[in-house]
Design a protein around this motif. Structure first.
Motif, PDB file in Angstrom:
ATOM      1  N   LYS A   1      32.468  45.649  39.268  1.00  0.00           N
ATOM      2  CA  LYS A   1      32.232  45.863  40.696  1.00  0.00           C
ATOM      3  C   LYS A   1      30.900  45.230  41.086  1.00  0.00           C
ATOM      4  CE  LYS A   1      32.118  49.321  44.383  1.00  0.00           C
ATOM      5  NZ  LYS A   1      32.241  50.759  44.738  1.00  0.00           N
ATOM      6  N   LEU A   2      30.981  44.323  42.055  1.00  0.00           N
ATOM      7  CA  LEU A   2      29.796  43.632  42.552  1.00  0.00           C
ATOM      8  C   LEU A   2      29.529  44.108  43.970  1.00  0.00           C
ATOM      9  CD1 LEU A   2      30.759  40.040  41.318  1.00  0.00           C
ATOM     10  CD2 LEU A   2      29.287  41.712  40.169  1.00  0.00           C
TER      11      LEU A   2
ATOM     12  N   GLN B   1      38.967  46.321  47.558  1.00  0.00           N
ATOM     13  CA  GLN B   1      39.152  45.327  46.516  1.00  0.00           C
ATOM     14  C   GLN B   1      38.194  44.153  46.614  1.00  0.00           C
ATOM     15  OE1 GLN B   1      41.108  45.818  49.031  1.00  0.00           O
ATOM     16  NE2 GLN B   1      42.058  43.975  49.819  1.00  0.00           N
ATOM     17  N   HIS B   2      37.566  43.971  47.777  1.00  0.00           N
ATOM     18  CA  HIS B   2      36.661  42.831  47.956  1.00  0.00           C
ATOM     19  C   HIS B   2      35.483  42.866  46.983  1.00  0.00           C
ATOM     20  CE1 HIS B   2      38.940  41.852  51.471  1.00  0.00           C
ATOM     21  NE2 HIS B   2      38.625  42.980  52.069  1.00  0.00           N
ATOM     22  N   TYR B   3      35.204  44.025  46.429  1.00  0.00           N
ATOM     23  CA  TYR B   3      34.021  44.161  45.593  1.00  0.00           C
ATOM     24  C   TYR B   3      34.303  43.980  44.101  1.00  0.00           C
ATOM     25  CZ  TYR B   3      32.128  46.209  49.856  1.00  0.00           C
ATOM     26  OH  TYR B   3      31.742  46.414  51.155  1.00  0.00           O
ATOM     27  N   PHE B   4      35.567  43.759  43.712  1.00  0.00           N
ATOM     28  CA  PHE B   4      35.918  43.776  42.300  1.00  0.00           C
ATOM     29  C   PHE B   4      36.381  42.412  41.800  1.00  0.00           C
ATOM     30  CE2 PHE B   4      36.349  48.223  43.477  1.00  0.00           C
ATOM     31  CZ  PHE B   4      35.775  48.872  42.394  1.00  0.00           C
ATOM     32  N   VAL B   5      36.070  42.132  40.531  1.00  0.00           N
ATOM     33  CA  VAL B   5      36.646  41.020  39.792  1.00  0.00           C
ATOM     34  C   VAL B   5      36.963  41.521  38.388  1.00  0.00           C
ATOM     35  CG1 VAL B   5      35.464  39.192  41.067  1.00  0.00           C
ATOM     36  CG2 VAL B   5      34.380  40.169  39.037  1.00  0.00           C
ATOM     37  N   ARG B   6      37.946  40.893  37.768  1.00  0.00           N
ATOM     38  CA  ARG B   6      38.266  41.224  36.377  1.00  0.00           C
ATOM     39  C   ARG B   6      37.792  40.099  35.475  1.00  0.00           C
ATOM     40  NH1 ARG B   6      44.354  42.068  34.092  1.00  0.00           N
ATOM     41  NH2 ARG B   6      44.421  39.817  34.507  1.00  0.00           N
ATOM     42  N   MET B   7      37.035  40.462  34.448  1.00  0.00           N
ATOM     43  CA  MET B   7      36.536  39.492  33.472  1.00  0.00           C
ATOM     44  C   MET B   7      37.327  39.648  32.175  1.00  0.00           C
ATOM     45  SD  MET B   7      32.382  39.527  33.771  1.00  0.00           S
ATOM     46  CE  MET B   7      32.278  38.117  32.658  1.00  0.00           C
ATOM     47  N   GLY B   8      37.974  38.585  31.755  1.00  0.00           N
ATOM     48  CA  GLY B   8      38.614  38.575  30.445  1.00  0.00           C
ATOM     49  C   GLY B   8      37.716  37.862  29.454  1.00  0.00           C
ATOM     50  N   PHE B   9      37.686  38.339  28.224  1.00  0.00           N
ATOM     51  CA  PHE B   9      36.813  37.699  27.227  1.00  0.00           C
ATOM     52  C   PHE B   9      37.546  37.426  25.920  1.00  0.00           C
ATOM     53  CE2 PHE B   9      35.961  42.294  27.568  1.00  0.00           C
ATOM     54  CZ  PHE B   9      36.359  42.744  26.315  1.00  0.00           C
TER      55      PHE B   9
END
Length: 500
Positions: A429-430, A464-472
């Motif tokens: 969450k940004l 949802q505007h505040y979220f991104v999913r990071m895959g590693f």
């Protein structure tokens, strides 16, 4: 003296070989086959000697001779003693049909035949060039650097032996009831706490087909299917496509919230192991409450175990189905995340009457799934390669997760997230990100690829505007810290643009 025109002709017909995954002799023989079947090399044409072929194509003479041996064995080339190599006289170019011009003005009225496109369907597709992105923080791809390709080749060769081939080339036989299902029952499902009989397991072409089969069997107008919000969009799309009402259910730190809206639904789709996309693991208390509600309200639960057995400490919770005493949980998973998405091997575990109906539905779509992949995968599990790969993957993901968390705390100290305990993603969450799609494209321009959070929410006007999913799981380890640093620079630029 060599004929330069003659050399030019052969160089045009046979492009210079290149170093790739395909052996050089295979590239050469394929080029010959294409030229013969396309009619550019006619029957009886004399071919270059082995020495000349090596010179023209830049390969060794041994490689050139191997290419000719392959073409002779397959009947495309004749070897005439003391005379050379010739295109086989019995080979004819492939017949081609001249394309007819498109008919206009009298075709079907497709607007009348095709149903309207559903406006609520969302996908989280990523650009096809994701492999060329410098910092691919994406999910769903396997790391080929970890995959034991030598052991997989051994199992594939064994699956091609005569006795094995006899089990996978017969059309219409229920081959999925033998070797691979046996290995799933003995070696894979018990680690999730699940006991099953052969008639309670159905193999599918991956989780996507599992979603579609379940939706075709259960979802229809008048039925209500609860889904996690945020949650995985694919099953949500499939259930809605079949006419069911899709009901969003909120999450908290323990998983799906037990609510009045949930109690009024017929079905629940959920990911209790590592919730997609937040990574939350459903608590033991919430699991008991959910199963109690299912019993009281005649609720059926579709449990999607998307990332099974990847808990970093090796002590993850068992599947929800393992605690189900009433047969109300239908369990689905796949081997794609650990092996390869391209194999397309998924499975459903459910009571035998449900599996029988699902198998009948599957027969309407395909007569059987590929038997060679089944047998190779069964051997891969049986011989212990699956377990070793699983442990190697756990160790790798634990290391990567630690690097991602360390870099985020250093470069983006105000970002909000929970430390992952398993799986290959982190829900970030940004607070400064007012438009996740605009942020996604800004990051992509700087070589940072993420999944925008918007596709995981049902309400387009939500938070949802505040979220991104990071895959590693795929990004090289040495690029994690620089990638997070580049992400922090994108965030700084995003903040500056919104302050103007």
């Amino acid at each position: 003296m060599r004929n330069s025109r003659h050399d030019l002709m052969w160089k045009q017909l046979l492009p210079e070989t290149r170093r790739s995954d395909e052996p050089l002799q295979v590239q050469l023989s394929t080029a010959f086959v294409n030229a013969i079947l396309d009619g550019r090399l006619l029957a009886g044409t004399r071919l270059p000697s082995g020495r000349d072929l090596a010179r023209l194509t830049g390969v060794s003479r041994n490689t050139a001779m191997l290419a000719y041996e392959r073409l002779i064995a397959e009947g495309y080339v004749d070897a005439r003693p003391r005379d050379g190599y010739f295109v086989c006289s019995q080979i004819r170019p492939t017949d081609s049909v001249t394309a007819q011009p498109t008919v206009t003005g009298c075709g079907p009225d497709w607007s009348r035949h095709l149903p309207p496109v559903r406006p609520d369907i969302q996908w989280a597709d990523r650009p096809n060039v994701w492999r060329d992105v410098r910092y691919p923080f994406i999910y769903g791809q396997f790391d080929h650097r970890l995959f034991p390709i030598h052991q997989w080749r051994q199992c594939s060769r064994q699956a091609l032996e005569l006795r094995a081939v006899d089990r996978w080339w017969q059309e219409g036989e229920e081959i999925d009831s033998t070797q691979l299902i046996s290995q799933l029952i003995r070696r894979v499902l018990p680690r999730r706490g699940i006991a099953a009989n052969e008639d309670e397991v159905l193999l599918t072409l991956g989780r996507q087909q599992s979603f579609y089969l379940l939706a075709r069997l259960f979802a229809r107008e008048g039925r209500r299917v609860a889904v996690e919000d945020p949650g995985f969009m694919d099953p949500r799309n499939v259930f809605g496509h079949e006419g069911a009402e899709v009901v969003p259910i909120a999450l908290d730190d323990e998983g799906v919230v037990i609510s009045r809206e949930l109690a009024e639904c017929d079905y629940l789709y959920c990911t209790p192991g590592y919730q997609c996309p937040t990574g939350i693991t459903m608590s033991a208390g919430r699991r008991r409450d959910l199963l109690r509600l299912a019993r009281e309200r005649d609720l059926v639960i579709f449990e999607d175990d998307d990332d099974p057995e990847t808990q970093y400490d090796g002590q993850g919770q068992s599947a929800l189905k393992a605690e189900d005493q009433d047969g109300r949980v239908i369990y689905l998973s796949s081997l794609s995340k650990l092996l390869s998405p391209g194999l397309g091997i998924g499975f459903i575990v459910a009571p035998a009457p449900v599996i029988a109906r699902l198998r009948a539905l599957q027969r309407l779509m395909i007569r059987q799934i590929p038997g060679n992949n089944q047998i190779a995968t069964a051997l891969f599990i049986q011989q212990g390669h699956y377990d070793r790969l699983l442990q190697k993957t756990r160790d790798s993901l634990a290391h990567r997760a630690a690097l991602v968390v360390e870099a985020l705390r250093r470069e983006l100290p105000d970002a909000q997230f929970s430390d992952p305990r398993g799986g290959a993603t982190l829900w970030l969450k940004l607070p400064w990100c007012h438009d996740s799609l605009a942020f996604y494209y800004a990051a992509l321009e700087q070589g940072v690829l993420l999944d925008p959070g918007s596709a995981f929410f049902i309400d387009p006007q939500g938070e949802q505007h505040y979220f991104v999913r990071m895959g590693f799981g795929t990004i090289p380890v040495e690029r994690i810290a620089p990638g997070v640093r580049a992400l922090a620079q994108v965030v700084a630029g995003h903040i500056r643009s919104h302050r103007r």
